[in-house]
Design a protein around this motif. Structure first.
Motif, mmCIF file in Angstrom:
data_model
loop_
_atom_site.group_PDB
_atom_site.id
_atom_site.type_symbol
_atom_site.label_atom_id
_atom_site.label_comp_id
_atom_site.label_asym_id
_atom_site.label_seq_id
_atom_site.Cartn_x
_atom_site.Cartn_y
_atom_site.Cartn_z
ATOM 1 N N LEU A 1 -7.314 8.221 -2.841
ATOM 2 C CA LEU A 1 -5.921 8.400 -3.263
ATOM 3 C C LEU A 1 -5.819 9.429 -4.370
ATOM 4 C CD1 LEU A 1 -4.541 4.777 -3.194
ATOM 5 C CD2 LEU A 1 -4.156 6.617 -1.588
ATOM 6 N N CYS B 1 1.237 3.930 -3.089
ATOM 7 C CA CYS B 1 0.956 5.354 -2.853
ATOM 8 C C CYS B 1 2.159 6.203 -3.259
ATOM 9 C CB CYS B 1 0.650 5.612 -1.385
ATOM 10 S SG CYS B 1 -0.986 5.141 -0.918
ATOM 11 N N PHE C 1 0.843 -1.210 0.000
ATOM 12 C CA PHE C 1 0.000 0.000 0.000
ATOM 13 C C PHE C 1 0.871 1.251 0.000
ATOM 14 C CE2 PHE C 1 -2.427 3.230 2.393
ATOM 15 C CZ PHE C 1 -3.450 3.403 1.498
ATOM 16 N N ALA D 1 -7.804 6.073 3.591
ATOM 17 C CA ALA D 1 -7.455 5.097 2.557
ATOM 18 C C ALA D 1 -6.803 3.871 3.185
ATOM 19 C CB ALA D 1 -6.522 5.729 1.534
ATOM 20 N N LEU D 2 -5.930 4.121 4.152
ATOM 21 C CA LEU D 2 -5.254 3.019 4.836
ATOM 22 C C LEU D 2 -6.273 2.143 5.552
ATOM 23 C CD1 LEU D 2 -2.478 1.882 5.631
ATOM 24 C CD2 LEU D 2 -2.648 3.222 7.700
ATOM 25 N N LEU E 1 -11.506 3.887 -2.119
ATOM 26 C CA LEU E 1 -10.051 3.871 -1.968
ATOM 27 C C LEU E 1 -9.392 4.603 -3.131
ATOM 28 C CD1 LEU E 1 -7.700 2.647 -0.325
ATOM 29 C CD2 LEU E 1 -7.770 0.733 -1.874
ATOM 30 N N ALA F 1 2.846 11.626 -10.263
ATOM 31 C CA ALA F 1 2.088 12.862 -10.473
ATOM 32 C C ALA F 1 2.937 14.084 -10.156
ATOM 33 C CB ALA F 1 0.839 12.853 -9.607
ATOM 34 N N LEU F 2 3.853 13.922 -9.190
ATOM 35 C CA LEU F 2 4.615 15.094 -8.750
ATOM 36 C C LEU F 2 5.769 15.444 -9.678
ATOM 37 C CD1 LEU F 2 4.712 14.647 -4.898
ATOM 38 C CD2 LEU F 2 3.558 16.407 -6.191
ATOM 39 N N SER G 1 -11.851 -9.785 -8.029
ATOM 40 C CA SER G 1 -11.017 -8.674 -8.457
ATOM 41 C C SER G 1 -11.327 -8.254 -9.893
ATOM 42 C CB SER G 1 -9.536 -9.029 -8.320
ATOM 43 O OG SER G 1 -9.143 -9.802 -9.425
ATOM 44 N N VAL H 1 -3.647 12.880 -4.149
ATOM 45 C CA VAL H 1 -2.594 13.255 -5.102
ATOM 46 C C VAL H 1 -2.939 14.574 -5.786
ATOM 47 C CG1 VAL H 1 -1.514 12.598 -7.270
ATOM 48 C CG2 VAL H 1 -1.804 10.925 -5.487
ATOM 49 N N LEU I 1 2.615 6.263 -7.056
ATOM 50 C CA LEU I 1 1.541 7.042 -7.679
ATOM 51 C C LEU I 1 1.781 8.537 -7.477
ATOM 52 C CD1 LEU I 1 -1.246 6.167 -8.912
ATOM 53 C CD2 LEU I 1 -2.220 6.916 -6.754
ATOM 54 N N ALA I 2 2.045 8.899 -6.225
ATOM 55 C CA ALA I 2 2.226 10.318 -5.913
ATOM 56 C C ALA I 2 3.435 10.872 -6.651
ATOM 57 C CB ALA I 2 2.392 10.490 -4.406
ATOM 58 N N TRP J 1 -8.073 0.073 3.130
ATOM 59 C CA TRP J 1 -7.155 -0.957 2.633
ATOM 60 C C TRP J 1 -7.111 -2.134 3.597
ATOM 61 C CZ3 TRP J 1 -4.535 -2.191 -1.605
ATOM 62 C CH2 TRP J 1 -3.468 -3.063 -1.489
ATOM 63 N N GLY K 1 -2.581 17.454 -3.440
ATOM 64 C CA GLY K 1 -1.162 17.678 -3.181
ATOM 65 C C GLY K 1 -0.500 18.449 -4.313
ATOM 66 N N LEU L 1 -5.267 10.052 3.538
ATOM 67 C CA LEU L 1 -4.416 8.863 3.501
ATOM 68 C C LEU L 1 -4.796 7.896 4.613
ATOM 69 C CD1 LEU L 1 -0.993 10.439 2.594
ATOM 70 C CD2 LEU L 1 -2.596 9.250 1.125
#
Lengths: 509, 596
Positions: B479, A434, A430, B370-371, B475, A441-442, B395, B483, A437-438, B374, B486, B367
């Motif tokens: 995320l 993350c 996980f 999300a955790l 989820l 994008a960054l 899945s 992102v 992914l981040a 998860w 951010g 986050l």
């Protein structure tokens, strides 16, 4: 299985074709994450122009591709029409055979499904699948590219390279899965597994879609798509490595040696794949890895000879094509001494931009040795599992090489579905996903802040680079741990107890 | 990890409150830093100011009556010994701008270059004054000419000085800058520049709205919330102090009583104003477009607030002279000081290290949730004794159930981005509205239709949405939002923070098991569009011009049209960001609420 694969190929080709046509293509091909000085298409065009003018493409400091690659492009660009006519003719001739062949294949398929030999496709069936997919791919290419001008024809080359990579990965994982299943059966019959780890065993049902997933992970991975749309030659290198893996898993030592030599010739680093390939062949031929056995030495020398021989032949060929040894410093010197410090997703540029000039040799040795350093301990630890070792090596190369791009990352990420049975042992997946992914994008955001807005600086971008590589290392380490842990559980039982009876945890040492 | 899952909700609430408190605390003076000149070249050496005098504004006014400003300006600049060039530009707006009443824009920029006598002319400074029809800014043009005359006779210039008088405020600047840098981002038509200086190091834009100036206001917020180096603000502040000019930021005078409640509120209001202005991503003065080309720039606006204390034009001239001379001393671009800051007052600032934690706390909530999800998703898969086969089975469909809402909400976002401008003709034909109204109302209509979509997507998907389905979707959405916010906050902190404050609580707590009507209402009230509406009201409140609800609604509509125009004309990114990313992301949560 050919139908979903064909569909996948068509989808992938269409996405790429749409992107090629859109205005994004130019933007993408300028991104430092996608192209490196080694594989930028802009530089290849420069090299081609120099070659056309009769000047050595390595004069000046722009072009760093290998000679064979530039001649390949030279050929594609010059004889594009012939290639197209041939392929079109090919398609027309074969398209009328398409239907009956498909039906025949269906029949074979259904027979085999019934007779419970799920993984034992005969070779002809495989061949037919190959043909059909390639034909359909070519059909599409024909539609997409018939009216394109010079140099843009090369798009086709990149698309085909991606398609070949995916196919090769698909077939090699299929072969690998058959192998794994067979071994598992033998191990079960000889009672080598402990009793309570039945749930760790892999079932054919679960393994059936894995090759397709692998192909999908490669073809639909945004990293691969970006890399292909940028016309980075990284896709071709990936294709060579994928073909090498395919030939290795099929057991053809000669082809494997040649392709490994070709991959090495392209970018040196695949040299480290020699060890896993050798281990695989030794295992396949039931030769124990024992330094005192002559059969071990005999085969090792044989394989090494094939490898070195083809490497010498390829290098010699480039010399004769080019008429000079210019390419050695310009390609390999460029890879090893890292003179181009354009920012990329790797670890080199920032350090080398910061350090004092007289430490340069020392630090380039330290940094380069990283790639090769892990080969020996990993080979010792994973000598029973050469395919996983190949995965580890490819990942390590793509993390520690001097000019990494996202295309390299995509190649090892394609293998992740093959290890989907390790999922329950992964600890940080996980966090890692993350982070990756981040970071993806960054990258463009911080690049914008640094280069265009001028408000951030290189430290911001490098911080993200570091984080991205940290994520990758964590990912690889996590899979390594999970793989070893599963193997441990298979032999020692799932529910480990300490001596005093409490539940034990495994520690990677 | 166990602790995090058990105490997830309390931790999230604490984080949210902490973020708000932290943010409000930023305006409290002991937590902020003093601004201090960081650039050596501008620091210790004080320049001797002589000052320009005799502002020829009569000429500007008379020429405006005859409507030949540009020819008069050319003559006036030439007579002051500058190399004068003109540039004409034209642009058809995507739809009429009702605030400024323009549609087909045609104008001329006039600029004169004072060549540097002491250096190889590789660098330049720009002083610009917008000159629009009507005599709103002719004071500034007059001052500009006076400065040109005075500067011409000085020998110490090491950089070319470009005096730019641009028509149609931002559009003129845009045309000039694009021509100067040989780019064309927004499809404007302009004639190429005949004369050119070196690379522009810094720019000052001058706006004097009336003859009587009591204070000067410094405007820093540029396009997409970009800010110039803090040293530019420091420079302005230092000279205001030296010359005894009243200076304000966001129109608010600085107070010295930080330890009283009023003092704190004042600082907080100033900071909030800055946050709101920055969040809307438009350029609040002509300087805003310079920032895109890596040119440090600020606008100085003269304000007549009917105080006793008045500043004469000569003082402002001296102030500008001082600033330009300091900039002239620069050896490299301004880079020493901060680029990311918030200003509760001109002498105090909050740096990125101080304000980012407030935002970080908000993203941490996402986050954490999300955790939590998860862990919940992973737990049953591990518990199942049959193991891998069971866990693998769902899945396949799960990916599909997630993919459909994601694709559909993004398509709605694309529609929201493309349709308003493209459909305006059709809308005008069928409904009795003007073009601008048509565009805005189409946008609002598409936004509202988007809310109705999710009900349909679920049925299209055939079959019941599973418990696992919405968890996976949530989820993904969490995320994605984390992102997205951010990245936004890195480019434009204020926008990211404002969006996070409204989006995070609702997105973090959203599940399909809540009472539908109530949570739907809350969700709509905290949607991006309502965020804009609140911002409009708060902004009006802060600039002490409160509006009624209907006026607020009209303002809201005009803000939307301005946002779309800013995107089309200057390449502001707020509208595409909201339409293509934030809104679809919010729709995904809306989808979760109606998961059945």
């Amino acid at each position: 299985m050919a139908a979903p694969l064909t569909l996948l190929l068509i989808v992938a080709v269409t996405i790429r074709a749409v992107l090629f046509r859109s205005s994004l293509a130019e933007l993408i091909s300028a991104r430092v994450e996608v192209v490196s000085p080694l594989n930028a298409w802009k530089r290849v065009v420069e090299g081609l122009a120099l070659l056309d003018l009769g000047v050595s493409p390595y004069s000046g400091d722009v072009f760093h591709e290998t000679p064979l690659m530039i001649y390949l492009f030279h050929f594609t660009v010059d004889y594009a029409e012939i290639v197209f006519i041939v392929s079109a003719y090919f398609v027309d001739c074969l398209s009328c055979f398409l239907k009956p062949l498909d039906r025949a294949k269906m029949a074979i398929n259904s027979n085999y499904l019934k007779s419970d030999l799920l993984f034992n496709f005969p070779g002809c069936c495989e061949l037919i699948s190959w043909f059909i997919t390639i034909i359909v791919c070519l059909c599409f290419c024909k539609f997409h590219f018939l009216c394109t001008c010079k140099y843009t024809d090369v798009r086709l080359c990149h698309q085909i390279a991606d398609g070949i990579t995916a196919l090769a990965l698909y077939l090699s994982i299929q072969t690998y899965n058959k192998d794994v299943f067979r071994k598992q059966k033998y191990a079960l019959e000889s009672d080598r597994y402990s009793a309570d780890c039945l749930e760790l065993l892999r079932s054919p049902k679960e393994m059936f879609y894995i090759p397709l997933k692998v192909a999908m992970f490669y073809l639909l991975n945004p990293f691969t798509i970006l890399s292909c749309v940028a016309k980075s030659t990284c896709g071709l290198n990936n294709a060579i490595i994928a073909l090498f893996i395919f030939c290795t898993l099929k057991g053809s030592a000669l082809l494997s040696g040649i392709l490994l030599a070709l991959a090495t010739y392209q970018s040196i680093y695949p040299l480290t794949l020699f060890a896993p390939a050798l281990l695989f062949f030794l295992q396949r031929l039931y030769i124990p890895v024992n330094l005192r056995r002559s059969s071990f030495w005999f085969f090792t020398l044989q394989y090494a000879f094939m490898y070195v021989g083809s490497l010498v032949v390829i290098t010699g060929l480039s010399f004769f094509l080019l008429g000079s040894w210019d390419f050695i410093p310009s390609v390999y010197g460029f890879i090893f001494s890292v003179p181009d410090l354009t920012p990329n997703i790797g670890l080199f540029w920032y350090f080398f931009a910061e350090m004092f000039e007289h430490f340069r040799l020392f630090f380039s040795c330290v940094f380069q040795i990283n790639v090769f350093f892990y080969t020996i301990p990993l080979s010792i630890k994973l000598k029973e599992h050469p395919v996983f070792l190949i995965f580890m090596q490819i990942a390590i190369i793509s993390i520690f090489k001097s000019y990494p791009t996202v295309g390299d990352v995509a190649l090892y990420m394609a293998f992740l579905p093959a290890w989907s049975h390790l999922y329950r042992f992964l600890r940080n997946i996980f966090l890692v996903s993350c982070v990756l992914l981040a970071c993806s994008a960054l990258f463009p955001v911080l690049w914008h802040l640094w280069i265009y807005a001028g408000s951030a600086n290189s430290n911001f971008y490098y911080a993200i680079t570091l984080l991205f590589n940290f994520g990758q290392i964590l990912l690889v380490a996590d899979y390594f741990y999970a793989y070893l842990r599963r193997e441990h559980h298979l032999t020692h039982g799932l529910y480990l107890k300490k001596k005093d009876g409490t539940e034990a945890t495994l520690v990677l040492k | 990890r166990g602790l995090l899952t058990r105490l997830n909700t309390p931790i999230c609430i604490v984080c949210y409150l902490a973020a708000i408190v932290w943010f409000m605390g930023l305006a409290f003076e002991p937590f902020t830093l003093r601004t201090d000149m960081s650039e050596n070249a501008m620091g210790s050496t004080m320049v001797l100011l002589r000052g320009a005098s005799a502002v020829p504004r009569q000429g500007v006014r008379s020429s405006q009556k005859t409507g030949a400003v540009s020819t008069w300006l050319v003559k006036a600049m030439q007579s002051r010994g500058l190399e004068v060039f003109t540039q004409s530009f034209s642009r058809k707006l995507p739809f009429p701008d009702e605030n400024k009443e323009r549609y087909m824009v045609r104008g001329t920029n006039v600029y004169g270059i004072l060549r540097a006598p002491r250096a190889p002319r590789t660098e330049a400074l720009v002083i610009s004054a917008p000159c629009s029809p009507g005599d709103s800014n002719n004071q500034a043009v007059g001052l500009l000419l006076a400065l040109a005359q005075y500067f011409r006779n000085q020998v110490y210039w090491a950089k070319d000085i470009i005096f730019l008088v641009n028509e149609h405020d931002l559009m003129g600047t845009q045309a000039w800058l694009e021509a100067y840098h040989h780019t064309n981002i927004t499809g404007m038509e302009y004639s190429p520049l005949q004369g050119r200086g070196g690379s522009i190091q810094a720019a000052l834009s001058l706006e004097l709205s009336s003859d009587v100036i009591t204070s000067l206001d410094l405007i820093l917020d540029g396009l997409n919330g970009q800010l110039p180096n803090l040293d530019l603000a420091n420079l302005f502040y230092a000279f205001c102090q030296k010359l005894g000019v009243l200076c304000t930021i966001q129109g608010k005078l600085q107070r010295n009583d930080w330890d009283t409640a009023e003092g704190y509120t004042h600082a907080a209001q100033t900071m909030m104003l800055m946050v709101l202005k920055q969040a809307c991503g438009r350029s609040w003065g002509d300087h805003g477009l310079f920032l895109r080309y890596h040119i440090e720039a600020a606008s100085v606006r003269g304000i007549n607030s009917f105080r006793h204390y008045k500043t004469d034009a000569a003082t402002i001239g001296r102030l500008l002279e001082g600033m330009v001379r300091k900039l002239n001393n620069l050896l490299e671009r301004l880079h020493q000081s901060y680029f990311f800051y918030l200003l509760p007052s001109l002498s105090r600032f909050v740096s990125i290290g101080c304000y980012m934690p407030a935002f970080g706390l908000l993203v941490v909530i996402l986050l954490l949730r999300a955790l939590d999800l998860w862990v919940h998703l992973g737990a049953p898969a591990l518990a199942a004794v049959e193991g891998v086969t069971e866990a693998q089975q769902p899945s396949g469909p799960a990916v599909l159930t997630v993919l459909t809402p994601v694709v559909i909400s993004h398509l709605t976002g694309v529609a929201l981005y493309l349709l308003p401008v493209h459909l305006q003709e059709m809308a005008v034909e069928h409904f009795p509205v003007s073009e601008t109204e048509a565009v805005v109302l189409t946008a609002v209509a598409i936004y509202t239709t988007g809310l109705a979509l999710p009900h349909n997507t679920q049925r299209l998907l055939s079959g019941e949405g599973t418990e696992q389905g919405w968890k996976v979707l949530k989820l993904t959405a969490l995320l994605y939002l984390a992102v997205l916010l951010g990245c936004t906050a890195l480019i434009n902190f204020s926008l990211g923070f404002v969006l996070a404050v409204t989006l995070v609580p609702i997105t973090a707590s959203m599940t399909p098991h809540m009472p539908k009507a109530l949570s739907a209402l809350v969700m709509v009230l905290l949607s991006p569009a309502f965020t804009i509406l609140y911002c409009v009201f708060i902004y009006q409140e802060l600039i002490e011009a409160p509006v009624s609800v209907s006026e607020g609604w009209m303002l809201f509509l005009s803000v939307i049209s301005q946002g779309i125009l800013d995107h089309a004309l200057y390449g502001s990114l707020v509208y595409p960001l909201l339409a293509l990313f934030i809104y679809p992301c919010w729709l995904m949560f809306w989808n979760i609420l109606f998961w059945s």
